[in-house]
Design an enzyme around this catalytic site. Structure first.
Site, PDB file in Angstrom:
ATOM      1  N   ASP A  26       0.819  -1.220   0.000  1.00 53.82           N
ATOM      2  CA  ASP A  26       0.000   0.000   0.000  1.00 53.82           C
ATOM      3  C   ASP A  26       0.850   1.266   0.000  1.00 53.82           C
ATOM      4  OD1 ASP A  26      -2.134  -1.818   0.318  1.00 53.82           O
ATOM      5  OD2 ASP A  26      -2.000  -1.670   2.493  1.00 53.82           O
ATOM      6  N   GLU A 198     -11.208   1.365  -3.626  1.00 60.10           N
ATOM      7  CA  GLU A 198     -10.611   1.798  -2.371  1.00 60.10           C
ATOM      8  C   GLU A 198      -9.317   2.548  -2.670  1.00 60.10           C
ATOM      9  OE1 GLU A 198      -9.616  -1.702  -0.085  1.00 60.10           O
ATOM     10  OE2 GLU A 198      -8.960  -2.775  -1.862  1.00 60.10           O
TER      11      GLU A 198
END
Length: 548
Positions: A26, A198
């Site tokens: 991420d 997301e």
């Protein structure tokens, strides 16, 4: 060389992927002047939000983490793969800003996320007391617009049965001076047919607002989606050519699961995308090394959409025209001479405080005071580092005087509380100090009594855990040289794919972290036992070279 550090650039000045090896997912990439920073997720591990530093996008070093104490985040009781998800690092008006999500659950459609904001004048801090934002969703980020306003973006979660739990991306104004959200949140993007939208990041470029999101889930279907709008609040049009980046449909690629990206512009106007990726040992097989970070070059024609060559992740990418800036190599052996743990170490669920991680009582040694069992989530005592190579090993000298079978200390190959291998010293019922091996596979314990070793009163015992492709092997040294234990253990259980379990369509367990290898002390009777570790040596090589 550090597990998380990329190889030195070739003469052609290439970025070799992944640039952050091992569990580093991420990525949020940021440039401040001539310095580049990558912030990555840490889940249930301290320090939270690891930060990596480069000056050429080729060579990276870890600076440790931002969340170093419970003032910023308390991970006591955090479940496996809960905790810190998808941080966002930005810079505005002379301060660094960090947004991070603490996700507490994932059952029955509930996530229980809590988002926080903290800031600092330097990447090294001091970081302000965190501001509690909202818990409407996770993967939050800040966008600083050209007019000086700041906005918070995040996934809007929807718990209701029959609804899309990934309810799109929303935006809300954030007052940096007063450190509070202002007005109402507004939905701006519902995502594409790939679903599971997301990880939003917003940018201004060429007269457009550009929204970069992750879609398709975090596994083989992962992708980076780009949408644009002339207005901050939309409507946002997704790129008609499809995702900016994905590995979907290309099992031949070395880099899989490509998704969850963020953009950075270099000093001379070149663009790059930092993104999540993984390296399965076999095509679409288990990824023992976890989710890593890679970088791709982005071409952005005036008035057009951003493009990555082929729309797929490349193993090697042309680097920007910046002076090469390699960092000093990590020492092969950690002699524990400093007052703090080196930045390549992490601790499980509790920060490395002197009450249990002691580097001063015995110089040249790491004293670890024993903690809970493998399933305890309040005060475990595990100091570990990420596994970033298919063939690697960690060895350490252990000094330990166990009182009984409830006291264990040694070296572990670890994924989470349910999946690990552990080679340890303990005391047998007949009073001997012995070396044993224990495995947990999805919570099922398996002893290996056939490899029990009588240490013969040795006061210093070397223990080594070696990853050799799909297997883990342990070895020991009683002072006369290394001897390998005659047991071959399954390394593939230390992977996201093995850890994740779905029951009746609902996640019973998630796997987001990747394999670690580390120093573990268990004091199941809570009697104050400790172990001393010395000469923690990290090696990488090829098959068979680490086992001599």
């Amino acid at each position: 060389m550090a597990t998380e550090t990329a190889a030195t650039a070739t003469a052609a000045r290439s970025i070799r992927n992944p640039v952050l090896r091992g569990f580093n997912p991420d990525p949020s990439i940021l440039r401040v002047g001539g310095d580049y920073y990558l912030a990555t997720s840490t889940f249930e591990w301290y320090p939270g939000v690891r930060v990596h530093h480069s000056r050429d996008l080729v060579n990276w070093r870890t600076r440790g983490g931002i969340i170093t104490d419970r003032r910023l985040l308390d991970l006591r009781g955090a479940g496996d793969s809960n905790g810190v998800w998808a941080p966002d690092l930005s810079y505005h008006d002379g301060r660094f800003h960090l947004i991070y999500s603490d996700v507490a659950s994932f059952a029955s459609g509930y996530w229980d996320p809590q988002n926080f904001h903290t800031s600092a004048p330097s990447i090294d801090g001091p970081w302000s007391d965190p501001v509690r934002l909202h818990g409407r969703g996770f993967d939050a980020s800040l966008f600083h617009d050209d007019d000086g306003s700041t906005w918070l973006l995040n996934l809007s979660a929807d718990w209701r049965p029959g609804r899309d739990r990934f309810g799109g991306i929303e935006i809300q104004r954030y007052d940096l001076a007063e450190r509070r959200l202002v007005g109402q949140a507004r939905p701006i993007f519902g995502g594409t047919a790939a679903g599971m939208t997301e990880g939003p990041h917003l940018y201004r470029h060429d007269g457009w607002y550009w929204l970069v999101t992750a879609e398709g889930g975090t596994s083989w279907e992962h992708q980076v989606t780009v949408a644009r709008s002339r207005d901050l609040f939309g409507p946002y049009e997704a790129d008609p050519e499809g995702p900016l980046l994905t590995s979907l449909g290309r099992p031949d690629l070395r880099l899989q699961k490509a998704g969850h990206g963020s953009l950075v512009r270099t000093e001379d106007g070149q663009w790059y995308l930092a993104h999540l990726t993984a390296r399965p040992a076999t095509p679409l097989g288990n990824c023992v090394l976890g989710r890593e970070t890679a970088i791709q070059r982005v071409d952005w024609a005036p008035g057009g959409w951003p493009r990555i060559e082929g729309g797929i992740p490349a193993d090697e990418v042309t680097a920007p025209g910046l002076p090469a800036h390699p960092w000093p190599a990590e020492p092969a052996t950690d002699d524990f001479a400093g007052p703090d743990l080196a930045p390549w170490w992490s601790t499980l669920r509790r920060p490395a405080t002197p009450d249990w991680v002691d580097l001063t009582s015995r110089p040249g040694h790491l004293r670890v005071r024993g903690g809970q069992s493998p399933v305890g989530r309040q005060w475990p005592s595990l100091v570990a580092r990420r596994v970033g190579a298919e063939h690697c090993a960690l060895s350490a000298v252990v000094e330990f005087e166990p009182g009984d079978h409830r006291q264990l200390a040694g070296v572990t190959a670890y994924y989470n509380s349910r999946n690990w291998h552990f080679c340890y010293l303990t005391r047998a019922d007949d009073g001997r100090v012995v070396l044993e091996v224990l495995t947990s596979d999805r919570g099922r314990l398996r002893a290996h009594p056939e490899v029990t070793v009588d240490t013969g009163g040795a006061t210093r015992v070397g223990i080594r855990a070696a990853f050799d492709g799909p297997v883990v092997r342990f070895a020991y040294d009683l002072g006369v040289g290394w001897r390998e234990l005659p047991v071959t253990l399954d390394a593939t259980i230390l992977s996201d794919e093995h850890a994740a379990q779905v029951v009746d369509g609902e996640p019973a367990a998630w796997g987001f972290t990747g394999a670690f290898v580390g120093l573990w002390v268990q004091d199941l009777g809570a009697e104050g036992v400790h172990a001393d570790f010395a000469e923690a040596t990290w090696t990488e090589g090829t098959s068979g070279t680490l086992l001599d």
